[in-house]
Enzyme design. Structure first.
Site, PDB file in Angstrom:
ATOM      1  N   ASP A 106       0.821  -0.996  -0.184  1.00  0.00           N
ATOM      2  CA  ASP A 106       0.056   0.003  -0.023  1.00  0.00           C
ATOM      3  C   ASP A 106       0.748   1.220   0.011  1.00  0.00           C
ATOM      4  OD1 ASP A 106      -1.968   1.738   0.044  1.00  0.00           O
ATOM      5  OD2 ASP A 106      -2.607   1.164   2.354  1.00  0.00           O
ATOM      6  N   ASP A 305      -1.569   5.054  -5.863  1.00  0.00           N
ATOM      7  CA  ASP A 305      -1.978   4.147  -4.713  1.00  0.00           C
ATOM      8  C   ASP A 305      -2.142   2.641  -4.946  1.00  0.00           C
ATOM      9  OD1 ASP A 305      -3.101   3.395  -2.152  1.00  0.00           O
ATOM     10  OD2 ASP A 305      -4.613   4.632  -2.299  1.00  0.00           O
TER      11      ASP A 305
END
Length: 434
Positions: A106, A305
Site C-alpha cells: 500500500d 496508490d
C-alpha cells in the site's frame, strides 16, 4: 524457516467489481475489485481449495542457518496476486522465530500493521502472529507526531503506546505500537532481517479479509520506507489474474529497479502525487482540461496508490473517457444494466473475444512518462462471462484521481524519494528478475 507464501493451484479467475465493501482499498474512496475463483483439478495438489494461501514447508534448522546472508544484498519480497479483494501481497516474516505473513502492498498509507493474537481478528488464511512467542517483540515508545496517521496515544493504565487507524471506508485497525524484527528474502536467495521496525500490532481489526495486514509504503512518519530503507523502492507487477506467475516482486532500498521513463513526484499530506497531463484513447488525445488533474491547495490532484484496486478519475475526465469508449463499443455491442453502482458503462459480450484489438488507453505524465492500460487493465467481466464493464469509477467525493493497482499491471514502477521522481517501465517482470 521459509518465508515465501504461494498459491498452490492455478484457478480460473473472473473479475467482479464491488462497491462500498473494501478495506482500505483507495486513498479517498471505498471501491475494490474482487477476483472470484473456480476449483479446478490439479495433479500436484488436488486437495487444496481454490482461493486459499499456504506457507511452504519449513526447512530443517541446519538449512536455515545456511540461508542467512552476511553481506548486504538487495532486499526482496516475492509478491502474490490476491483474488479477493484484488491486490498484490508481499511475503514477509515477522518475529523470532519468524512467522510468515502476507501484507497488502500500500503506497497510499504509512503504517505497517499485522494482526496479533490475542485479538478481535478477521479470519486470515495463514497463521496469526503471537507476540508472546517472539523473543524480539518490544513495545514502542510514543513519539510526537501530531499530524501523522495513525493517531497514537499513551495508555496510562498499561504504559503502552496505542494507535488507531480508520480508513475512509470505515475499516479500521487499533492496537499497540510495537517494534519487531522483519525478515526478507534477498536477491541471492538468502534471508536478511531488519530489527526494531516500528509496526502496529493489531488487536481490533475490521473491514479486511484473509491477508495478515498492510505494508505501508507511503512517505509519512511511520513508513518503513523512510524509516528503514532510505529513499528508494520498486515493485514489478504481472497480471492480477495469474497467481502462479513467479516474477512479481517488491524491492526495498538501493537495489530497487529505478528504470524506465521518469516523472516528477510530489508529496503532500503523506500521499504520492503525480503530474498527470492528458489521457489518450488509441491515437486520439481526449479533450480534457489539463487542470482537472492538478492539485489546488488540499483538493484534487492525481495520487498513485497500490492499496486501491481500480482507477478513479475526476468527474470530467471519467465522463469524457467513458463516453469515448461507449462511442466505440455501443455501435456493435448492446448496453446492459450495470450490476454495481460504480461499474458503468456495461455491455453484453465476452471480454476477450469482443474486445480483441481494442485501443489502449494511455495516461501521459509530465516529463514524457506514460502508463498504458490495455483491455485487462480497463475492463472487468461478470462471473458468468457474458457481460463486462469499464473497471473505472468517477470520483463522487472530490476531484482527486487515483491510479490503483489494476492500472499498474505489467509494469515496473520505481520510486526515488531523493530525486523526487517515479519511473514507469512496461515490462515482463521475468526480464528484471533474471
Amino acid at each position: 524457516m521459509a518465508i515465501s507464501l504461494t498459491l498452490r493451484i492455478r484457478p480460473a479467475l473472473l473479475i467482479i467489481l464491488f462497491a462500498l465493501t473494501c478495506p482500505k482499498q483507495c486513498t479517498s474512496h471505498r471501491l475494490t475489485l474482487r477476483l472470484h475463483t473456480k476449483s479446478i483439478k490439479t495433479q500436484k495438489s488436488p486437495k487444496i481449495k481454490a482461493g486459499y494461501l499456504h506457507s511452504k514447508s519449513t526447512p530443517v534448522p541446519s538449512r536455515l542457518d545456511n540461508l542467512w546472508t552476511t553481506e548486504i544484498a538487495d532486499i526482496v519480497s516475492h509478491v502474490t496476486p490476491f483474488p479477493n479483494p484484488a491486490a498484490f501481497l508481499a511475503n514477509i516474516s515477522i518475529g523470532d522465530p519468524p512467522v510468515p505473513q502476507l501484507l497488502l502492498i500500500d503506497t497510499g498509507s504509512d503504517l505497517t500493521w499485522i494482526q496479533c493474537l490475542p485479538c478481535k481478528c478477521y479470519p486470515q488464511t495463514i497463521p496469526f502472529f503471537h507476540p508472546s512467542r517472539s523473543s524480539t517483540y518490544r513495545n514502542a515508545s510514543c513519539e510526537s507526531a501530531p499530524h501523522a496517521m495513525p493517531q497514537i496515544f499513551r495508555d496510562e493504565k498499561t504504559g503502552n503506546c496505542r494507535y488507531h487507524l480508520r480508513y475512509r471506508d470505515f475499516s479500521n485497525t487499533r492496537g499497540v505500537l510495537a517494534e519487531e524484527k522483519l525478515t526478507f528474502q534477498t536477491s541471492d536467495d538468502g534471508l536478511i532481517s531488519k530489527p526494531n521496525i516500528v509496526f502496529g500490532c493489531g488487536q481490533d481489526n475490521s473491514g479486511f479479509t484473509q491477508y495478515s495486514g498492510v505494508l505501508g509504503l507511503g512517505p509519512g512518519t511511520f513508513s518503513i520506507v523512510t524509516r528503514n530503507f532510505g529513499s528508494k523502492f520498486s515493485y514489478c507487477f504481472g497480471s492480477l489474474t495469474d497467481p502462479t506467475y513467479p516474477h512479481n516482486n517488491l524491492i526495498l532500498g538501493n537495489g530497487a529497479k529505478i528504470e524506465g521513463d521518469p516523472t516528477p513526484l510530489q508529496i503532500f499530506q503523506d500521499r504520492y502525487y503525480l503530474d498527470l497531463q492528458a489521457i489518450s484513447l488509441g491515437e486520439k488525445l481526449l479533450d480534457i482540461e489539463p487542470g482537472i488533474f492538478q492539485r489546488s491547495r488540499s483538493q484534487g490532484g492525481t495520487v498513485i496508490d497500490t492499496g486501491c484496486s481500480p482507477t478513479i478519475l475526476a468527474r470530467e475526465a471519467y465522463e469524457t473517457l467513458s463516453e469515448e469508449i461507449d462511442f466505440l463499443l455501443g455501435e456493435f455491442l448492446r448496453r446492459v444494466k450495470d450490476w454495481e453502482q460504480y461499474t458503468n458503462p456495461c455491455y453484453e459480450g465476452n471480454l476477450k473475444l469482443d474486445l480483441y484489438g481494442f485501443p489502449v488507453v494511455t495516461f501521459h505524465f509530465t516529463g514524457g512518462a506514460e502508463l498504458a492500460l490495455d483491455v485487462e487493465s480497463l475492463f472487468v467481466s461478470s462471473k458468468s462471462g457474458d457481460r463486462f464493464c469499464l473497471a473505472m469509477t468517477m470520483n463522487a467525493f472530490d476531484d482527486m484521481s487515483v491510479i490503483g493497482a489494476m492500472a499498474q499491471q505489467n509494469y515496473n514502477v520505481g520510486y526515488n524519494l531523493r530525486t523526487m521522481k517515479v519511473y514507469f517501465q512496461r515490462t515482463d517482470c521475468e526480464i528484471l528478475d533474471s
